[in-house]
Design a protein around this motif. Sequence first.
Motif, PDB file in Angstrom:
ATOM      1  N   LYS A 137       0.862  -1.219  -0.067  1.00 45.21           N
ATOM      2  CA  LYS A 137      -0.023  -0.076  -0.005  1.00 45.21           C
ATOM      3  C   LYS A 137       0.839   1.284   0.056  1.00 45.21           C
ATOM      4  CE  LYS A 137      -4.077  -1.814   2.108  1.00 45.21           C
ATOM      5  NZ  LYS A 137      -3.722  -3.360   1.981  1.00 45.21           N
ATOM      6  N   THR A 138       2.013   1.041   0.149  1.00 46.79           N
ATOM      7  CA  THR A 138       2.828   2.361   0.211  1.00 46.79           C
ATOM      8  C   THR A 138       2.731   3.056  -1.152  1.00 46.79           C
ATOM      9  OG1 THR A 138       4.569   1.656   1.610  1.00 46.79           O
ATOM     10  CG2 THR A 138       5.375   3.407   0.235  1.00 46.79           C
ATOM     11  N   MET A 139       2.630   4.468  -1.075  1.00 45.31           N
ATOM     12  CA  MET A 139       2.275   4.927  -2.506  1.00 45.31           C
ATOM     13  C   MET A 139       3.614   6.084  -2.796  1.00 45.31           C
ATOM     14  SD  MET A 139      -0.329   4.040  -3.637  1.00 45.31           S
ATOM     15  CE  MET A 139      -0.672   5.506  -4.948  1.00 45.31           C
ATOM     16  N   ALA A 140       3.834   5.988  -3.991  1.00 44.59           N
ATOM     17  CA  ALA A 140       4.876   7.095  -4.523  1.00 44.59           C
ATOM     18  C   ALA A 140       3.968   8.175  -5.386  1.00 44.59           C
ATOM     19  CB  ALA A 140       5.955   6.553  -5.265  1.00 44.59           C
ATOM     20  N   THR A 141       3.743   9.383  -5.167  1.00 42.99           N
ATOM     21  CA  THR A 141       2.791   9.974  -6.289  1.00 42.99           C
ATOM     22  C   THR A 141       3.810  11.257  -6.582  1.00 42.99           C
ATOM     23  OG1 THR A 141       0.955   9.899  -4.277  1.00 42.99           O
ATOM     24  CG2 THR A 141       1.056  11.796  -5.996  1.00 42.99           C
ATOM     25  N   ARG A 142       3.587  10.973  -7.965  1.00 38.66           N
ATOM     26  CA  ARG A 142       4.480  12.052  -8.802  1.00 38.66           C
ATOM     27  C   ARG A 142       4.232  13.632  -8.390  1.00 38.66           C
ATOM     28  NH1 ARG A 142       1.723   9.176 -12.770  1.00 38.66           N
ATOM     29  NH2 ARG A 142       3.277   7.657 -13.927  1.00 38.66           N
ATOM     30  N   VAL A 143       5.370  14.275  -7.998  1.00 40.62           N
ATOM     31  CA  VAL A 143       5.353  15.649  -7.699  1.00 40.62           C
ATOM     32  C   VAL A 143       6.309  16.530  -8.582  1.00 40.62           C
ATOM     33  CG1 VAL A 143       4.480  15.420  -5.388  1.00 40.62           C
ATOM     34  CG2 VAL A 143       6.941  15.448  -6.071  1.00 40.62           C
ATOM     35  N   ASN A 144       6.453  17.647  -8.634  1.00 41.39           N
ATOM     36  CA  ASN A 144       7.344  18.292  -9.531  1.00 41.39           C
ATOM     37  C   ASN A 144       8.682  17.946  -8.864  1.00 41.39           C
ATOM     38  OD1 ASN A 144       5.209  20.051 -10.685  1.00 41.39           O
ATOM     39  ND2 ASN A 144       5.436  21.791  -9.262  1.00 41.39           N
ATOM     40  N   GLY A 145       9.305  17.440 -10.111  1.00 44.12           N
ATOM     41  CA  GLY A 145      10.845  17.189 -10.159  1.00 44.12           C
ATOM     42  C   GLY A 145      11.063  15.625  -9.523  1.00 44.12           C
ATOM     43  N   GLY A 146       9.917  14.899  -9.098  1.00 40.65           N
ATOM     44  CA  GLY A 146      10.281  13.493  -8.450  1.00 40.65           C
ATOM     45  C   GLY A 146       8.877  12.887  -8.002  1.00 40.65           C
ATOM     46  N   TYR A 147       9.032  12.240  -6.842  1.00 40.09           N
ATOM     47  CA  TYR A 147       8.063  11.563  -5.994  1.00 40.09           C
ATOM     48  C   TYR A 147       7.824  11.893  -4.573  1.00 40.09           C
ATOM     49  CZ  TYR A 147       8.233   8.775 -10.458  1.00 40.09           C
ATOM     50  OH  TYR A 147       8.151   8.342 -11.774  1.00 40.09           O
ATOM     51  N   ALA A 148       6.571  11.811  -3.966  1.00 36.21           N
ATOM     52  CA  ALA A 148       6.554  11.846  -2.661  1.00 36.21           C
ATOM     53  C   ALA A 148       5.871  10.568  -2.306  1.00 36.21           C
ATOM     54  CB  ALA A 148       5.284  12.968  -2.337  1.00 36.21           C
ATOM     55  N   ILE A 149       6.964   9.781  -1.268  1.00 34.43           N
ATOM     56  CA  ILE A 149       6.550   8.527  -0.870  1.00 34.43           C
ATOM     57  C   ILE A 149       5.845   8.588   0.497  1.00 34.43           C
ATOM     58  CG2 ILE A 149       7.633   6.249  -0.302  1.00 34.43           C
ATOM     59  CD1 ILE A 149       9.804   6.908  -2.143  1.00 34.43           C
ATOM     60  N   ASN A 150       4.707   7.852   0.657  1.00 35.94           N
ATOM     61  CA  ASN A 150       3.950   7.792   2.017  1.00 35.94           C
ATOM     62  C   ASN A 150       3.530   6.400   2.194  1.00 35.94           C
ATOM     63  OD1 ASN A 150       3.173  10.573   3.134  1.00 35.94           O
ATOM     64  ND2 ASN A 150       2.922  10.727   0.731  1.00 35.94           N
ATOM     65  N   ASP A 216       5.609  11.889   3.346  1.00 35.01           N
ATOM     66  CA  ASP A 216       5.700  12.879   2.343  1.00 35.01           C
ATOM     67  C   ASP A 216       7.302  13.075   1.968  1.00 35.01           C
ATOM     68  OD1 ASP A 216       3.160  13.766   1.566  1.00 35.01           O
ATOM     69  OD2 ASP A 216       3.332  15.116   3.375  1.00 35.01           O
ATOM     70  N   CYS A 217       7.917  11.709   1.928  1.00 33.11           N
ATOM     71  CA  CYS A 217       9.446  11.671   1.543  1.00 33.11           C
ATOM     72  C   CYS A 217       9.711  11.933   0.053  1.00 33.11           C
ATOM     73  CB  CYS A 217       9.832  10.254   1.914  1.00 33.11           C
ATOM     74  SG  CYS A 217      11.639   9.916   1.700  1.00 33.11           S
ATOM     75  N   HIS A 218      10.222  13.183  -0.148  1.00 30.79           N
ATOM     76  CA  HIS A 218      10.434  13.427  -1.473  1.00 30.79           C
ATOM     77  C   HIS A 218      11.595  13.122  -2.159  1.00 30.79           C
ATOM     78  CE1 HIS A 218       7.192  16.475  -2.134  1.00 30.79           C
ATOM     79  NE2 HIS A 218       6.960  16.227  -0.635  1.00 30.79           N
ATOM     80  N   VAL A 219      11.613  12.328  -3.176  1.00 29.82           N
ATOM     81  CA  VAL A 219      12.940  11.977  -3.868  1.00 29.82           C
ATOM     82  C   VAL A 219      12.836  12.577  -5.446  1.00 29.82           C
ATOM     83  CG1 VAL A 219      13.034   9.775  -2.593  1.00 29.82           C
ATOM     84  CG2 VAL A 219      11.737   9.687  -4.496  1.00 29.82           C
ATOM     85  N   PRO A 220      14.090  12.736  -5.974  1.00 28.23           N
ATOM     86  CA  PRO A 220      14.007  13.174  -7.163  1.00 28.23           C
ATOM     87  C   PRO A 220      13.741  11.963  -8.366  1.00 28.23           C
ATOM     88  CG  PRO A 220      16.301  12.641  -6.467  1.00 28.23           C
ATOM     89  CD  PRO A 220      15.394  12.421  -5.349  1.00 28.23           C
ATOM     90  N   ALA A 221      13.309  12.307  -9.401  1.00 28.32           N
ATOM     91  CA  ALA A 221      12.949  11.561 -10.444  1.00 28.32           C
ATOM     92  C   ALA A 221      13.973  10.498 -10.634  1.00 28.32           C
ATOM     93  CB  ALA A 221      12.506  11.987 -11.989  1.00 28.32           C
ATOM     94  N   ASP A 222      15.226  10.713 -10.649  1.00 27.74           N
ATOM     95  CA  ASP A 222      16.254   9.870 -11.093  1.00 27.74           C
ATOM     96  C   ASP A 222      16.657   8.638  -9.946  1.00 27.74           C
ATOM     97  OD1 ASP A 222      17.539  11.231  -9.170  1.00 27.74           O
ATOM     98  OD2 ASP A 222      19.117  11.915 -10.551  1.00 27.74           O
ATOM     99  N   ALA A 223      15.793   8.909  -8.653  1.00 31.47           N
ATOM    100  CA  ALA A 223      15.800   8.064  -7.520  1.00 31.47           C
ATOM    101  C   ALA A 223      15.012   6.489  -8.115  1.00 31.47           C
ATOM    102  CB  ALA A 223      15.175   8.543  -6.396  1.00 31.47           C
ATOM    103  N   LEU A 224      13.943   6.684  -9.281  1.00 27.76           N
ATOM    104  CA  LEU A 224      13.287   5.666  -9.643  1.00 27.76           C
ATOM    105  C   LEU A 224      14.315   4.468 -10.144  1.00 27.76           C
ATOM    106  CD1 LEU A 224      10.612   4.354 -10.358  1.00 27.76           C
ATOM    107  CD2 LEU A 224      10.520   5.652 -12.722  1.00 27.76           C
ATOM    108  N   LEU A 225      14.020   3.481  -9.611  1.00 27.36           N
ATOM    109  CA  LEU A 225      15.294   2.477 -10.135  1.00 27.36           C
ATOM    110  C   LEU A 225      15.108   1.801 -11.562  1.00 27.36           C
ATOM    111  CD1 LEU A 225      17.397   0.394  -9.389  1.00 27.36           C
ATOM    112  CD2 LEU A 225      15.799  -1.524  -8.932  1.00 27.36           C
ATOM    113  N   GLY A 226      15.945   2.378 -12.469  1.00 26.63           N
ATOM    114  CA  GLY A 226      16.066   2.031 -13.876  1.00 26.63           C
ATOM    115  C   GLY A 226      15.417   2.997 -14.553  1.00 26.63           C
TER     116      GLY A 226
END
Length: 383
Positions: A137-150, A216-226
């Motif tokens: 159920k952990t979600m990663a939602t697209r935000v400006n420049g990356g993702y917010a993980i909850n 609301d853990c914000h990670v950049p787009a290049d944190a997405l594996l692959g």
Amino acid sequence: MALDQETMQGLLETVSRFVRERLKPLEHQVADEDAIPPDVRREIAELGLFGLSIPEEFGGLGLTMEEEVQVAFELGKTSPAFRSLVGTNNGIGSQGLILDGTEEQKRRYLPRLASGELISSFALTEPEAGSDAASLKTMATRVNGGYAINGTKRFITNAPHAGLFTVFARTDPEQPGARGVSAFLVEAGTPGLILGPNDRKMGQKGSHTCDVIFEDCHVPADALLGEREGQGFRTAMKVLDRGRLHISAICVAMAERLIEDSLRYAMERKQFGQPIAEFQLVQAMLADSRTEAYAARCMVLETARRKDRLEDVATEAACSKLFASEMVGRVADRAVQIHGGAGYMADYGVERFYRDARLFRIYEGTSQIQQLVIARNMAKELS
């Protein structure tokens, strides 16, 4: 890349001597203090044990699967806490990155994992998603420049010490099951990544787990594996064969250690005027343990060789993990029985291994999950 025979033999002898002379004397201390001494971690890093399976181009040893399990046969003859420290760096914590990471992601993290500078952690399990990992159920939602993980991850090995987390989160809520899951490389210290208190466990003291909470853990787009969405669950499944074989080898090693300790005790302990090793019922327990451990060793080695030949070993890896993890539990139980009252006392360490062994039937897929994998693959092969 396979090592030449002389180099490989030298590595095995070095690891065996390190286990015998350095790690075994620390077993009671690690259990009592629930911690591995920092100087031991440095020595483990100097031996290259953090990078056994990481390619040479990134600073690792680049061992084949057969070579890795041979090292595990030696490293597993002591407290599993030592193996656990390096296990994720060589297994689930690095293999996903090796298989599906971008070249930039590999260059950024693999050399630091191989050297032990970074400890990795594999954040998949959740309070309501364990064996059914596709239901996370952990979600990663697209935000400006990356993702917010909850979300919250549970029982995450090495999380209290990790510098890098491979985090599995749902990026597409419209896609049910595995298809909407992606993997992210999240560094420790990222705002919104919170660690819970260390878990209190039945055994394996010195190996630490805890909850990992994302707010609301914000990670950049290049944190997405692959840098590809929807591949996370496939990545997790691809690394399981290697992980299951590694754990199987550790089970074999623990069983062989317990058999050695039990035999030595049985030959020294006297009752009715003779060593208890002379009694046939004790001999039967020793013989059964030796037979089962040998069978597991053969399974692991044969499956590792087949994997190195690039054969599909999903069924065989599950068979190995199922048999080896159940086997070491039986061997540990017999070891306590052979030691009698002494086996129940902490001074001998047998009761510690008895508790430590219980976890092997649960992680990297429970015994029941292995049975399902084996049966389903059998049905697929027939059809």
